[in-house]
Write an enzyme that holds these catalytic residues in place. Structure first.
Site, mmCIF file in Angstrom:
data_model
loop_
_atom_site.group_PDB
_atom_site.id
_atom_site.type_symbol
_atom_site.label_atom_id
_atom_site.label_comp_id
_atom_site.label_asym_id
_atom_site.label_seq_id
_atom_site.Cartn_x
_atom_site.Cartn_y
_atom_site.Cartn_z
ATOM 1 N N CYS A 37 8.063 -2.318 -8.645
ATOM 2 C CA CYS A 37 8.755 -3.289 -9.494
ATOM 3 C C CYS A 37 8.182 -3.267 -10.902
ATOM 4 O O CYS A 37 8.924 -3.351 -11.898
ATOM 5 C CB CYS A 37 8.666 -4.687 -8.887
ATOM 6 S SG CYS A 37 6.972 -5.248 -8.558
ATOM 7 N N ARG B 47 11.094 -8.920 2.539
ATOM 8 C CA ARG B 47 11.568 -9.523 1.291
ATOM 9 C C ARG B 47 12.576 -8.620 0.570
ATOM 10 O O ARG B 47 13.677 -9.047 0.231
ATOM 11 C CB ARG B 47 10.388 -9.797 0.348
ATOM 12 C CG ARG B 47 9.368 -10.817 0.825
ATOM 13 C CD ARG B 47 9.956 -12.192 1.026
ATOM 14 N NE ARG B 47 10.580 -12.712 -0.181
ATOM 15 C CZ ARG B 47 11.538 -13.633 -0.162
ATOM 16 N NH1 ARG B 47 11.998 -14.108 0.983
ATOM 17 N NH2 ARG B 47 12.051 -14.084 -1.299
ATOM 18 N N ILE B 48 12.208 -7.373 0.330
ATOM 19 C CA ILE B 48 13.099 -6.465 -0.385
ATOM 20 C C ILE B 48 14.288 -6.080 0.488
ATOM 21 O O ILE B 48 15.428 -6.035 0.018
ATOM 22 C CB ILE B 48 12.343 -5.209 -0.865
ATOM 23 C CG1 ILE B 48 11.206 -5.604 -1.819
ATOM 24 C CG2 ILE B 48 13.295 -4.239 -1.551
ATOM 25 C CD1 ILE B 48 11.644 -6.357 -3.056
#
Length: 481
Positions: free
Chosen positions: A289, A138-139
């Protein structure tokens, strides 16, 4: 002519001006490494409607309408200057010009405001810096999108390779497809082709080598023409100095982790402590995050009011670490179905504050609830302040911080009365203060902070990489708060 016709004519006029802005913005970016902003939002590669909407957003945070008719003269003035690599906020220029009473022309005011980026003061354009992504989840894919977007003139960060474990037939095609289409963040802005014979993905002209390896020790990056590169580890498999040092192979100069670092690995929150990175530091972490979401507003509040103690409760979107359906998981509760349940879990963000803000002596506690949304989270930051204040004072202060301070790329501000989580998908800020939800009673303040835990965090990662690579350019006008 009716009012309706007047409104439509005005819209068409503004469309025409925005359309004429696009080639100017693009040329400055490609030829001079100058990024044009409106209140910290880039206008590079934006459509006519996107440019108009970005101007419109200023009404939410400044309280006044901002039109392209106001900003266009400043953009034209910039084209006459001998600019070096920089970021220039024409929204702030227009706002500051309104408040200036000296009677200067737009040209003279602009030249004065950006003097640090012109003539003998300007930074010389630097050679590009190679970047390698280790992991492509994802990142990793969002960081890849950002690196490709920011390739610009070719003198910044250059994504040269991605390292992944082999996934069988059509592996390269499937990975390219995941980069091309994302269920949350939408289509990739550009073109992607696959060269399977050379194990390469070509995205907007950027040739990205896909290297298959099960361990860092298997890769010699110089064999692919990669040198002095920054490697971004998106796997989280290694989080201490010993483990991350495995990446320091031929061709790799620095390692950046996209997860909280352990032991003596520096945890960096851009905008807060990135200036503390030692030039010879080879291994660092971008923290989590949530840490990136709470530390900038926490610092802002401590600077102005003093913080005696605090608690953060994060309502966090579910992640790949959880199960779609009930199944075994090594962590408590996370084995229960993520799309069907609210799941109480832990967060290390509160303890990570000490690494990013060592001068903050206030105890900060934290906990977290995972909820059935795929992206965007909210941190509820409850603070005991060093002095009494009012809600209006806090909101005015945080609005000003979001517009004029060195934290304006980290802290955003919204007054939208009906804001919900999906509104912040794609936000490039580390956190967004929700003005309507803010509560203040004497020396107690509760801030509601939205954050795109995927994209906003990825933007923070890129900022850290730009800083350590030497391609993070100054912003003008210089923040005043």
């Amino acid at each position: 002519m009716t009012v309706k016709d007047d409104s439509f004519t005005n819209w068409k006029n503004r469309e025409e001006i925005a359309e004429s802005m696009i080639p100017i913005i693009g040329k400055m970016h490609r030829e001079r490494d100058v990024t044009v902003l409106i209140h910290s939002r880039s206008l590079v590669n934006k459509s006519v409607v996107s440019i108009l909407k970005t101007h419109r957003f200023a009404r939410q945070i400044v309280g006044e309408e901002l039109s392209v008719t106001e900003t266009m003269p400043f953009l034209q003035a910039l084209t006459t200057l001998d600019l070096g690599p920089s970021q220039i906020d024409i929204g702030i220029l227009a706002e500051d010009y309104r408040a200036d009473s000296r009677g200067l022309s737009v040209e003279a005011f602009t030249a004065e405001a950006v003097a640090g980026a012109t003539g003998e003061n300007k930074i010389e354009r630097r050679d590009g810096r190679d970047v390698v992504l280790y992991g492509f989840g994802r990142i990793g894919r969002l960081v890849a999108r950002l690196l490709i977007e920011k390739a610009g003139s070719g003198n910044g960060l250059r994504l040269r390779a991605i390292v992944v474990r082999g996934g069988g037939d059509q592996d390269l095609v499937k990975r390219a497809s995941l980069l091309r289409r994302d269920s949350i963040h939408g289509q990739f802005q550009g073109t992607i082709t696959v060269d399977e014979a050379n194990s390469t993905i070509v995205a907007n002209g950027n040739e990205i080598k896909v290297i298959y390896a099960n361990d860092p020790s298997e890769v010699d990056y110089t064999a692919y023409g990669i040198n002095d590169a920054i490697l971004i580890d998106n796997t989280g498999k290694w989080r201490d100095r010993e483990g991350l040092s495995k990446h320091l192979r031929p061709g790799i100069d620095k390692v950046v982790l996209t997860a909280p670092g352990k032991g003596d690995v520096p945890n960096i929150v851009h905008g807060v402590n990135h200036d503390m990175i030692k030039p010879d530091e080879q291994i660092l972490s971008c923290a989590s995050c949530t840490t990136n979401a709470i530390v900038p507003p926490l610092k802002a509040m401590d600077d102005e009011y003093g913080v005696l103690r605090g608690h953060v409760e994060t309502v966090h979107s579910f992640t790949n670490d959880q199960n779609l359906l009930d199944n075994y998981h090594k962590a408590d509760r996370r084995g229960r179905s993520a799309p069907l349940n609210m799941v109480i879990t832990e967060t290390g963000a509160a303890s990570a504050v000490a690494k990013a803000l060592p001068d903050l002596k206030a105890p900060i506690t934290g906990s977290s609830i995972r909820v059935p949304v795929p992206d965007v989270s909210i941190a509820i930051l409850s603070l005991r302040l060093g002095r009494e204040t009012s809600r209006d004072e806090v909101l005015d202060y945080l609005r000003d911080v979001s517009l004029h301070s060195p934290l304006k790329r980290q802290i955003d501000f919204t007054t939208a009365p009906d804001a919900v989580s999906m509104d912040f998908v794609g936000s490039r800020h580390a956190s967004i203060v929700d003005a309507g939800a803010t509560k203040v009673d004497g020396d107690n303040a509760i801030l509601y902070l939205w954050y795109d835990n995927e994209f906003g965090y990825s933007c923070q990662v890129i900022r850290v990489v730009q800083h350590v690579s030497g391609v993070e350019y100054p912003t003008y006008p210089v923040p005043t708060v």
